[in-house]
Design an enzyme around this catalytic site. Structure first.
Site, PDB file in Angstrom:
ATOM      1  N   SER A  48       0.847  -1.185   0.000  1.00 27.92           N
ATOM      2  CA  SER A  48       0.000   0.000   0.000  1.00 27.92           C
ATOM      3  C   SER A  48       0.885   1.239   0.000  1.00 27.92           C
ATOM      4  O   SER A  48       2.010   1.215   0.508  1.00 27.92           O
ATOM      5  CB  SER A  48      -0.891   0.019   1.250  1.00 27.92           C
ATOM      6  OG  SER A  48      -1.597   1.247   1.363  1.00 27.92           O
TER       7      SER A  48
ATOM      8  N   TYR B 283      -1.827  -0.380  10.575  1.00 26.86           N
ATOM      9  CA  TYR B 283      -1.943  -0.734   9.159  1.00 26.86           C
ATOM     10  C   TYR B 283      -0.691  -0.310   8.396  1.00 26.86           C
ATOM     11  O   TYR B 283      -0.131  -1.088   7.612  1.00 26.86           O
ATOM     12  CB  TYR B 283      -3.180  -0.077   8.564  1.00 26.86           C
ATOM     13  CG  TYR B 283      -3.413  -0.426   7.111  1.00 26.86           C
ATOM     14  CD1 TYR B 283      -3.872  -1.687   6.753  1.00 26.86           C
ATOM     15  CD2 TYR B 283      -3.182   0.516   6.110  1.00 26.86           C
ATOM     16  CE1 TYR B 283      -4.089  -2.013   5.421  1.00 26.86           C
ATOM     17  CE2 TYR B 283      -3.405   0.195   4.782  1.00 26.86           C
ATOM     18  CZ  TYR B 283      -3.846  -1.067   4.443  1.00 26.86           C
ATOM     19  OH  TYR B 283      -4.058  -1.387   3.127  1.00 26.86           O
TER      20      TYR B 283
ATOM     21  N   ALA C  27       2.262   0.182   9.564  1.00 25.29           N
ATOM     22  CA  ALA C  27       3.384  -0.659   9.989  1.00 25.29           C
ATOM     23  C   ALA C  27       3.348  -2.014   9.295  1.00 25.29           C
ATOM     24  O   ALA C  27       4.384  -2.534   8.864  1.00 25.29           O
ATOM     25  CB  ALA C  27       3.340  -0.845  11.508  1.00 25.29           C
ATOM     26  N   SER C  28       2.153  -2.576   9.154  1.00 22.41           N
ATOM     27  CA  SER C  28       2.049  -3.890   8.517  1.00 22.41           C
ATOM     28  C   SER C  28       2.426  -3.826   7.048  1.00 22.41           C
ATOM     29  O   SER C  28       3.085  -4.729   6.511  1.00 22.41           O
ATOM     30  CB  SER C  28       0.641  -4.469   8.690  1.00 22.41           C
ATOM     31  OG  SER C  28      -0.316  -3.786   7.889  1.00 22.41           O
ATOM     32  N   LYS C  29       2.033  -2.753   6.364  1.00 23.96           N
ATOM     33  CA  LYS C  29       2.337  -2.634   4.938  1.00 23.96           C
ATOM     34  C   LYS C  29       3.807  -2.270   4.710  1.00 23.96           C
ATOM     35  O   LYS C  29       4.425  -2.745   3.738  1.00 23.96           O
ATOM     36  CB  LYS C  29       1.413  -1.615   4.281  1.00 23.96           C
ATOM     37  CG  LYS C  29      -0.036  -2.078   4.215  1.00 23.96           C
ATOM     38  CD  LYS C  29      -0.168  -3.419   3.472  1.00 23.96           C
ATOM     39  CE  LYS C  29      -1.599  -3.868   3.324  1.00 23.96           C
ATOM     40  NZ  LYS C  29      -1.741  -5.139   2.567  1.00 23.96           N
TER      41      LYS C  29
ATOM     42  N   ILE D 205      -8.230   2.682  -4.409  1.00 23.36           N
ATOM     43  CA  ILE D 205      -8.858   1.790  -5.384  1.00 23.36           C
ATOM     44  C   ILE D 205     -10.340   1.672  -5.033  1.00 23.36           C
ATOM     45  O   ILE D 205     -10.696   1.380  -3.885  1.00 23.36           O
ATOM     46  CB  ILE D 205      -8.211   0.395  -5.375  1.00 23.36           C
ATOM     47  CG1 ILE D 205      -6.693   0.492  -5.620  1.00 23.36           C
ATOM     48  CG2 ILE D 205      -8.874  -0.500  -6.421  1.00 23.36           C
ATOM     49  CD1 ILE D 205      -6.294   1.045  -6.970  1.00 23.36           C
TER      50      ILE D 205
END
Length: 252
Positions: free
Chosen positions: A135, A148, A150-152, A181
């Site tokens: 992302s 979020y 951090a995860s991406k 999107i």
């Protein structure tokens, strides 16, 4: 057809970005296993070249079972698309340990163990392609998205590490970092704004291409990364955002 004869595993492929990827893979001749917690829509479930597998991807044992079932059904695995993920908004002051763990388990841990599970099958086939859906929030952030983002960002780093470790086995790994999107979720978000029309106009203005992304835009790039046409491309994080992050904001 760019993917004729290829077998692809796509996590979270039943809707949204995953649905766009599945659509384009099928159009390009691939056979596809879709792994996700929810059952597939009837049209996908009954598609002759689709295998739907319900699996809790936060459970490493369920991942192993799903991949072995895929390999048994199709005979091989050439492509893995790590698309399944979850996102919720929490401030730093509010986020709970369990919420952090849930997001990391699906967004970051599951892709690694899916890659581990497909590894022997790709080796047996002489190579393969792993495509991680990251992302632009792995590069910057919106408010309330600490976990979020951090995860991406972790997925982006893992992409490069996988490319290094798996290169000798002729297994490439790249990531797509989409921007906004269009999806049912994003449409609901826009409709919930005080002035949905103004929100849409403002969002459109952020993009030099003059529109927001479609799931099949991500699918088009994923097809290229899965195909033999990208055989010299690995370890890259490809931003797909209509130029949004290239455009400097103005104070007026």
């Amino acid at each position: 057809m760019q993917l004729k004869g290829k077998i692809a595993v796509i996590s979270g492929g039943g809707q949204g970005i995953g649905g766009g990827i599945v659509q384009r893979f099928l159009e390009e001749g691939a056979q596809v296993a879709i792994l996700q917690r929810r059952p597939l829509q009837t049209s996908l479930e009954q598609h002759p070249t689709v295998l739907g597998i319900q699996a809790d991807l936060t459970d490493p044992a369920a991942i192993t079972t799903a991949i072995e079932r895929t390999a048994t059904h199709f005979g091989k695995i050439d492509v893995l698309v790590n698309n399944a993920g979850i996102m919720f908004e929490r401030s730093v002051a509010e986020i709970q340990c369990e919420e952090w763990d849930t997001m990391m388990a699906l967004n970051l841990r599951a892709p690694l163990f899916l890659a581990q599970a497909v590894l022997p099958h790709m080796k047996r086939s002489g190579g393969g392609s792993i495509i991680n859906i990251g992302s632009i929030e792995g590069l910057a952030a919106n408010p309330g998205h600490t976990a979020y983002s951090a995860s991406k960002a972790g997925m982006h780093g893992m992409t490069k590490a996988l490319a290094v470790d798996l290169g000798p086995d002729n297994i490439r790994c790249n990531a797509i970092a989409p921007g906004w999107i269009s999806s049912e979720l994003s449409e609901n978000y826009l409709n919930a704004q005080a002035d949905p029309a103004a929100a849409r106009a403002g969002l459109k203005a952020l993009h030099p291409v003059g529109r927001i992304g479609r799931p099949t835009d991500v699918g088009d790039l994923a097809v290229y990364l899965a195909s033999d046409n990208s055989s010299f491309l690995t370890g890259e994080i490809i931003v797909l955002d209509g130029g949004r992050t290239a455009k400097l904001p103005l104070p007026f």
